[in-house]
Enzyme design. Structure first.
Site, mmCIF file in Angstrom:
data_model
loop_
_atom_site.group_PDB
_atom_site.id
_atom_site.type_symbol
_atom_site.label_atom_id
_atom_site.label_comp_id
_atom_site.label_asym_id
_atom_site.label_seq_id
_atom_site.Cartn_x
_atom_site.Cartn_y
_atom_site.Cartn_z
ATOM 1 N N HIS A 305 28.530 28.915 27.926
ATOM 2 C CA HIS A 305 29.749 29.624 27.544
ATOM 3 C C HIS A 305 30.701 29.601 28.726
ATOM 4 O O HIS A 305 30.257 29.676 29.870
ATOM 5 C CB HIS A 305 29.423 31.075 27.168
ATOM 6 C CG HIS A 305 30.503 31.720 26.385
ATOM 7 N ND1 HIS A 305 31.589 32.314 26.983
ATOM 8 C CD2 HIS A 305 30.688 31.840 25.041
ATOM 9 C CE1 HIS A 305 32.382 32.774 26.034
ATOM 10 N NE2 HIS A 305 31.862 32.496 24.859
ATOM 11 N N ASP A 363 26.070 31.591 18.809
ATOM 12 C CA ASP A 363 25.930 30.583 17.757
ATOM 13 C C ASP A 363 24.525 30.027 17.650
ATOM 14 O O ASP A 363 24.201 29.338 16.689
ATOM 15 C CB ASP A 363 26.910 29.439 18.006
ATOM 16 C CG ASP A 363 28.325 29.912 17.838
ATOM 17 O OD1 ASP A 363 28.548 30.714 16.929
ATOM 18 O OD2 ASP A 363 29.186 29.505 18.624
HETATM 19 N N1 CMC Z 1 24.196 21.491 27.179
HETATM 20 C C1 CMC Z 1 24.046 20.744 28.286
HETATM 21 N N2 CMC Z 1 24.844 20.834 29.369
HETATM 22 C C2 CMC Z 1 25.860 21.712 29.301
HETATM 23 C C3 CMC Z 1 26.079 22.522 28.183
HETATM 24 C C4 CMC Z 1 25.199 22.383 27.090
HETATM 25 N N3 CMC Z 1 25.369 23.128 25.987
HETATM 26 N N4 CMC Z 1 27.155 23.307 28.383
HETATM 27 C C5 CMC Z 1 27.609 23.001 29.603
HETATM 28 N N5 CMC Z 1 26.822 22.051 30.156
HETATM 29 C C6 CMC Z 1 26.949 21.497 31.520
HETATM 30 C C7 CMC Z 1 28.105 20.506 31.581
HETATM 31 O O1 CMC Z 1 27.668 19.182 31.333
HETATM 32 C C8 CMC Z 1 28.598 20.699 32.987
HETATM 33 O O2 CMC Z 1 27.738 19.983 33.850
HETATM 34 P P1 CMC Z 1 28.327 19.342 35.215
HETATM 35 O O3 CMC Z 1 28.836 20.479 36.017
HETATM 36 O O4 CMC Z 1 27.130 18.678 35.805
HETATM 37 O O5 CMC Z 1 29.399 18.389 34.790
HETATM 38 C C9 CMC Z 1 28.383 22.190 33.267
HETATM 39 O O6 CMC Z 1 27.312 22.573 32.385
HETATM 40 C C10 CMC Z 1 29.603 23.059 32.976
HETATM 41 O O7 CMC Z 1 30.069 22.722 31.682
HETATM 42 P P2 CMC Z 1 31.595 22.773 31.266
HETATM 43 O O8 CMC Z 1 31.790 21.906 30.069
HETATM 44 O O9 CMC Z 1 32.461 22.532 32.456
HETATM 45 O O10 CMC Z 1 31.727 24.282 30.856
HETATM 46 P P3 CMC Z 1 32.869 24.895 29.976
HETATM 47 O O11 CMC Z 1 33.012 26.294 30.419
HETATM 48 O O12 CMC Z 1 34.086 24.041 29.988
HETATM 49 O O13 CMC Z 1 32.266 24.820 28.497
HETATM 50 C C11 CMC Z 1 31.219 25.333 26.462
HETATM 51 C C12 CMC Z 1 31.757 25.878 27.790
HETATM 52 C C13 CMC Z 1 30.832 26.504 25.559
HETATM 53 C C14 CMC Z 1 32.319 24.538 25.751
HETATM 54 C C15 CMC Z 1 29.996 24.440 26.744
HETATM 55 O O14 CMC Z 1 28.975 25.178 27.380
HETATM 56 C C16 CMC Z 1 29.469 23.759 25.482
HETATM 57 O O15 CMC Z 1 29.983 22.714 25.081
HETATM 58 N N6 CMC Z 1 28.426 24.383 24.816
HETATM 59 C C17 CMC Z 1 27.949 23.868 23.564
HETATM 60 C C18 CMC Z 1 28.881 24.311 22.452
HETATM 61 C C19 CMC Z 1 28.733 25.769 22.123
HETATM 62 O O16 CMC Z 1 27.628 26.277 21.966
HETATM 63 N N7 CMC Z 1 29.877 26.449 21.970
HETATM 64 C C20 CMC Z 1 29.905 27.847 21.531
HETATM 65 C C21 CMC Z 1 30.541 28.745 22.497
HETATM 66 S S1 CMC Z 1 30.245 30.459 22.059
HETATM 67 C C22 CMC Z 1 31.188 30.708 20.663
HETATM 68 C C23 CMC Z 1 32.617 30.928 20.934
HETATM 69 O O17 CMC Z 1 32.959 31.885 21.680
HETATM 70 O O18 CMC Z 1 33.436 30.170 20.383
#
Ligand code: CMC
Length: 429
Positions: A305, A363
């Site tokens: 998240h 989720d």
């Molecule tokens: N599985 C594997 N690796 C992950 C995941 C994951 N679900 N989420 C983040 N990472 C890794 C990502 O690859 C990155 O690694 P590195 O630093 O080595 O490049 C690091 O963790 C940080 O990720 P980010 O994409 O920079 O983080 P963000 O804050 O931009 O993204 C997120 C947050 C929710 C979009 C992401 O964690 C994700 O895509 N999760 C899966 C989708 C999901 O479950 N979304 C629901 C969010 S809760 C409901 C809502 O509020 O809408």
């Protein structure tokens, strides 16, 4: 208490005011920075930017805390109902019994939609995604309710808010019924909000439908958990759309469109599909390895998240709700639940997930629960939109009522071609 921070730009000290909230990090007010330095700040994804001052929802992502108007989410979900949460988000205080009864009555009076909307539905293909239908139909409310689109009139704003909270379940149920070729079921106003929604989704004219109170309570709790979540992507979309003076129905339609994406509201659908794809616990290591592989775009859906760097407080309540629903329905051995619980345990012990602070989010479990209740995956994000509508409205109202509100207009770091003369077609290439 106000203070200043000093930024050094080209060896020139710039004093920037620091603003303090009631809780949470202070912010540096950079609104005069461009005038003072000729520079913008750069923060794609808004990871360090507070786009607004707000009094509605507070998240402490490190501690895993979520408060609506100061009240912890677990206490609201335990003791209250969804319409109480709606009242709280909209008006800032928990209602007295009389205020609650009046609010319930006012919402209930607006549950029907204009009959002409039935015709709008029939224009869609039966296999249309219900989120596509929701974007269109909520936007279309502005074509049906002209008497509540003047945003300068507080009364019209209030009526528009009531209409959307009341009509979202009706529209969501219609989108579902249309997709499965069943007749629309009209609202029945002696039922509570969530029971009414379950009935509109699952009743058929040929049979008597009895609402299961355990399922109604569980879904009501799911709505509470999703009701607001601070300045997330869809809420920021609603605020930005509203900042131009667009009517409230159009703004909420914009929020629904944003919510649809798999990184936001679409994640519950994606999480369930992922659990189905994994299928059995023995395949989990393969998927954990894929999630950790930098060359593989796969992510564990329902994990991670932007704000929570600890267990999502909503996920805990959601997990409990999942068990309650499965017990009620007599589902003893659900293979998806087995995969989910095992996956959660493995991921929580894995160095990659620990180091990146990737915990299950709401989720992760919601899809299993909604599926057990009988909702198809395509409806999951619709249910999220239904519940989030009140949060969007509360945030939109707060913005409209703020006298300092201006149109939102982010700037950019331009890296395209510098100015150059037009080339006549004959001279190109
Ligand atoms: N599985 C594997 N690796 C992950 C995941 C994951 N679900 N989420 C983040 N990472 C890794 C990502 O690859 C990155 O690694 P590195 O630093 O080595 O490049 C690091 O963790 C940080 O990720 P980010 O994409 O920079 O983080 P963000 O804050 O931009 O993204 C997120 C947050 C929710 C979009 C992401 O964690 C994700 O895509 N999760 C899966 C989708 C999901 O479950 N979304 C629901 C969010 S809760 C409901 C809502 O509020 O809408």
């Amino acid at each position: 208490m106000s203070s200043n921070s000093t930024l050094s730009v080209d060896n020139k000290a710039v004093e920037l005011p620091v603003m303090e909230g009631t809780i949470g990090p202070s912010v540096i007010d950079i609104s005069k920075l461009y005038a003072q330095t000729g520079m913008f700040t750069y923060d794609p994804g808004f990871t360090s930017t507070a786009a607004t001052e707000a009094k509605i929802t507070y998240i402490d992502g490190d501690k895993g805390i979520l408060l609506y108007r100061g009240y912890p989410i677990d206490q609201l979900a335990e003791h209250g109902d969804f319409l109480e949460t709606c009242y709280l988000l909209l008006y800032g205080e928990l209602p007295t019994a009389a205020q609650k009864a009046d609010f319930d009555y006012r919402v209930t009076r607006h549950t029907m939609v204009h009959d002409q909307m039935n015709r709008l539905f029939t224009g869609f293909r039966r296999d249309a995604h219900p989120m596509a239908i929701m974007v269109a139909c909520v936007g279309a409310l502005s074509a049906f309710y002209h008497d509540s689109t003047d945003i300068s009139d507080p009364h019209q704003r209030m009526i528009a808010s009531m209409r959307m909270i009341a009509k979202m379940p009706t529209l969501a149920a219609m989108a579902y019924k249309y997709s499965i070729g069943q007749p629309f079921v009209y609202p029945q106003n002696d039922l509570d909000y969530t029971s009414n929604f379950l009935r509109m989704c699952f009743a058929v004219p040929a049979e008597e439908y009895k609402v299961n109170p355990v399922l109604a309570r569980a879904l009501d709790r799911i709505f509470i958990l999703h009701a607001d979540h601070e300045q997330n992507a869809s809420t920021s979309t609603v605020r930005l759309a509203g900042s131009s003076g667009a009517n409230p129905f159009a703004c909420i339609a914009a929020g629904i469109a944003c919510l649809w994406g798999p990184a936001h509201g679409g994640a519950n659908e994606a999480a369930l599909k992922m659990l189905e794809e994994i299928g059995t616990p023995d395949r989990i290591p393969e998927y954990i390895a894929k999630a950790k592989d930098k060359n593989d775009p796969f992510r564990l859906m329902g994990f991670g998240h932007r704000v929570y760097k600890n267990y999502d407080p909503r996920a805990r309540i959601m997990q409990k709700t999942t068990h309650e629903v499965l017990n009620e329905l007599g589902i003893k051995d659900d293979p998806l639940l087995d995969v989910a619980m095992e996956l959660e345990q493995i991921a929580l012990k894995d160095e990659y997930f620990i180091e990146k602070k990737l915990y299950p989010n709401i989720d992760f479990y919601s899809g299993i629960t909604l599926k057990a209740m009988g909702f198809p995956t395509s409806m999951f994000t619709v249910l999220f939109a239904l519940a989030r509508t009140v949060g969007w409205i509360a945030q939109w109202s707060e913005m409209i009522e703020d006298p300092s509100q201006r149109i939102g207009r982010p700037r950019q770091l331009y890296t395209g071609a510098p100015q150059r003369p037009y080339i006549l077609e004959a001279r190109r290439g």
